[in-house]
Design an enzyme around this catalytic site. Sequence first.
Site, PDB file in Angstrom:
ATOM      1  N   ASP A  93      -2.743  -2.498  -8.864  1.00 11.33           N
ATOM      2  CA  ASP A  93      -2.785  -1.316  -7.995  1.00 11.33           C
ATOM      3  C   ASP A  93      -2.972  -0.084  -8.865  1.00 11.33           C
ATOM      4  O   ASP A  93      -3.096  -0.204 -10.101  1.00 11.33           O
ATOM      5  CB  ASP A  93      -1.508  -1.222  -7.126  1.00 11.33           C
ATOM      6  CG  ASP A  93      -1.823  -0.666  -5.740  1.00 11.33           C
ATOM      7  OD1 ASP A  93      -2.389   0.438  -5.656  1.00 11.33           O
ATOM      8  OD2 ASP A  93      -1.503  -1.353  -4.748  1.00 11.33           O
TER       9      ASP A  93
ATOM     10  N   HIS B  88      -7.568   1.480  -4.424  1.00 11.89           N
ATOM     11  CA  HIS B  88      -6.360   1.099  -5.183  1.00 11.89           C
ATOM     12  C   HIS B  88      -6.722   0.669  -6.608  1.00 11.89           C
ATOM     13  O   HIS B  88      -6.079  -0.216  -7.166  1.00 11.89           O
ATOM     14  CB  HIS B  88      -5.599  -0.024  -4.464  1.00 11.89           C
ATOM     15  CG  HIS B  88      -4.823   0.456  -3.270  1.00 11.89           C
ATOM     16  ND1 HIS B  88      -3.539   0.940  -3.366  1.00 11.89           N
ATOM     17  CD2 HIS B  88      -5.159   0.563  -1.961  1.00 11.89           C
ATOM     18  CE1 HIS B  88      -3.105   1.299  -2.158  1.00 11.89           C
ATOM     19  NE2 HIS B  88      -4.074   1.088  -1.285  1.00 11.89           N
TER      20      HIS B  88
ATOM     21  N   GLU C 262      -7.028   0.696   2.510  1.00 13.16           N
ATOM     22  CA  GLU C 262      -6.923   2.130   2.203  1.00 13.16           C
ATOM     23  C   GLU C 262      -7.969   2.584   1.187  1.00 13.16           C
ATOM     24  O   GLU C 262      -7.633   3.204   0.175  1.00 13.16           O
ATOM     25  CB  GLU C 262      -5.533   2.447   1.646  1.00 13.16           C
ATOM     26  CG  GLU C 262      -4.439   2.192   2.646  1.00 13.16           C
ATOM     27  CD  GLU C 262      -3.054   2.524   2.109  1.00 13.16           C
ATOM     28  OE1 GLU C 262      -2.241   3.020   2.881  1.00 13.16           O
ATOM     29  OE2 GLU C 262      -2.790   2.288   0.908  1.00 13.16           O
TER      30      GLU C 262
HETATM   31  C1  TNX Z   1       0.312   0.856   2.311  1.00 10.98           C
HETATM   32  S1  TNX Z   1      -0.457  -1.677   3.571  1.00 10.98           S
HETATM   33  C2  TNX Z   1      -0.229   0.086   1.294  1.00 10.98           C
HETATM   34  C3  TNX Z   1       0.492  -0.034   0.012  1.00 10.98           C
HETATM   35  C4  TNX Z   1       1.748   0.786   0.001  1.00 10.98           C
HETATM   36  C5  TNX Z   1       2.456   0.641   1.327  1.00 10.98           C
HETATM   37  C6  TNX Z   1       3.779   1.309   1.402  1.00 10.98           C
HETATM   38  C7  TNX Z   1      -1.381  -1.710   2.365  1.00 10.98           C
HETATM   39  C8  TNX Z   1      -2.270  -2.847   2.358  1.00 10.98           C
HETATM   40  N1  TNX Z   1      -1.329  -0.723   1.445  1.00 10.98           N
HETATM   41  O1  TNX Z   1      -0.363   0.309  -1.051  1.00 10.98           O
HETATM   42  O2  TNX Z   1       2.551   0.351  -1.044  1.00 10.98           O
HETATM   43  O3  TNX Z   1       1.626   1.170   2.336  1.00 10.98           O
HETATM   44  O4  TNX Z   1       4.477   0.935   2.567  1.00 10.98           O
END
Ligand code: TNX
Length: 549
Positions: free
Chosen positions: A199, A272, A339
């Site tokens: 990440d 990410h 994301e």
């Molecule tokens: C969203 S849900 C993310 C993570 C974060 C998390 C915190 C997802 C696939 N991505 O990168 O850690 O929220 O709740």
Amino acid sequence: MKKRWLALFSVLGTVISLHCRGQAPSVNNIVPKPVSYTATDERPVTLSRHTVILADDEYKAQAEYLQGLLLDQCDLALAIAPPDTKVGRHSRIMLVHDTIEANRPEMYWLESGGPVVRIKARDVAGMVHGIQTFLQLLPLGKVKEVKFPTVEIKDYPRFAYRGMHLDVSRHIFPVDFLKKYIDYLAFHKFNNFHWHLTDDQGWRLEIKSYPKLTQVGAWRNSTLIGHFKDTPARYDSTRYGGFYTQDQVREIVQYAAVRGINVIPEIDIPGHSRAIIASYPEFSTKPDSAWQVANTWGMYNRQNNVLAPNPATFKFLETVFHEVADLFPSEYIHLGGDECSKMWWKADPKTQAFMKANGIKDEKELQTYFIKQVSGYLAQKNKKVIGWHEILEGNLDTTAVVMNWGGAKQGIEAAQRRHPVIMSPGNPLYFDNYQSKDPKDSLAIHGYNPLDAVYHFNPVPAELQQLKLDRYILGAQANVWTEYMGYPSKVEYMVFPRMTALSEVLWTDPKQKDFADFKRRLKAAILPRYTFWGSAYFKDFERWTLADK
Ligand code: TNX
């Protein structure tokens, strides 16, 4: 005189036998609740250090696993022998490979009476589940001898996919803790460990072809202190990091396999990816920038963390995913896909030129292009992909499994498009969310997912049942994002007892579920387990429920 001696002896005898002869716990206390069980006291099996484990060839490794667990739990050191060994009048525990009565995946039978406890299963996972149930029927603590009840238990899971995730990027955990975590999964009859290895805040997997991923990408110079919404933000200015070598990965995969658990690695792209571009800026939209591994949380649309679509990036992805495919026997590899901010791609002329040259109409399609490329690299290694639900922003072939972290809506959409779905909705399956509304509770990201919300969660939305698409739901998973979990006992505090509740959601027929009875079993049998393991857990689960506003 004689009489008094006798009396004394019998008192002593009672004391000694109470101490050494364990009382077997009740079959009514098993978690997750089995499909069917009966128990009588008719022909209990006397287990002692003379008992022998007789294992079919298929289950040699599980015999050793059971041997270790019995030693830990009861201080009974048993011998292991091949199935046809003569053991005279001693009792035996037989691990039997059976494909006729154990007629479905992960099913087991546990039967006992007279001198034999027999566990029958068709596969390793089923055998491990049988072993877990057996151990739940033994005392927690040293015994010299125990009368094991006469039982007949037939058991199998409701869902094929029962997962727990762990983010080791935001915080890394020692190999020993990962093993402990895998033991927790095995105890609760989960079958998949989703290992979130990369990440923005750190790349945690040794990759031979791209060594800077761990020389550079595994280390950040500072970490946020407190909550990321606090102003002003504060940092600890301490270098933090680490990674797992490929040897350690193999060790963990093997450890999990003996316990019937598949390890699914996640390499999160094309968003990410800050740790990647900190290591190799040429894979970013701004190759001339001095990128740093992120030291704050929540990067989406706030900081550039995407991969640029150029030939070097795709070569990189092909090489890395091939190495990953060779390292993990899992049929599925997780490629993230969540994301992914579109703004950095919009702002970059080279990315725009790539899109034009390749007939990619917008940034959503570019994201899908990345997913398709990587799916292709993995297909060469006979692997299928899992991605977060954003991978559905474009059209993918339906072998891709969608892991839905949104509401029921995204899960329904994925199933309507004929994708297998693993339900993992933030509400209630994000175990990084609060489990109380106590302002003094240990810091968490946000939200409120108390124990009853987890217990009452149904992975199959009613709408999908009406549409007769429920078969697309493979199961569910809880996610453990570790922004606010810096050490193992914090992880334990966040997962227990919610993970125990989820195990019953995933295993037990909904008709057999009952929250009051679950809490009774939790208190009678599982809290003592946590204590026996030396694990932290959230104690105030009865105080905090969905009814609390
Ligand atoms: C969203 S849900 C993310 C993570 C974060 C998390 C915190 C997802 C696939 N991505 O990168 O850690 O929220 O709740």
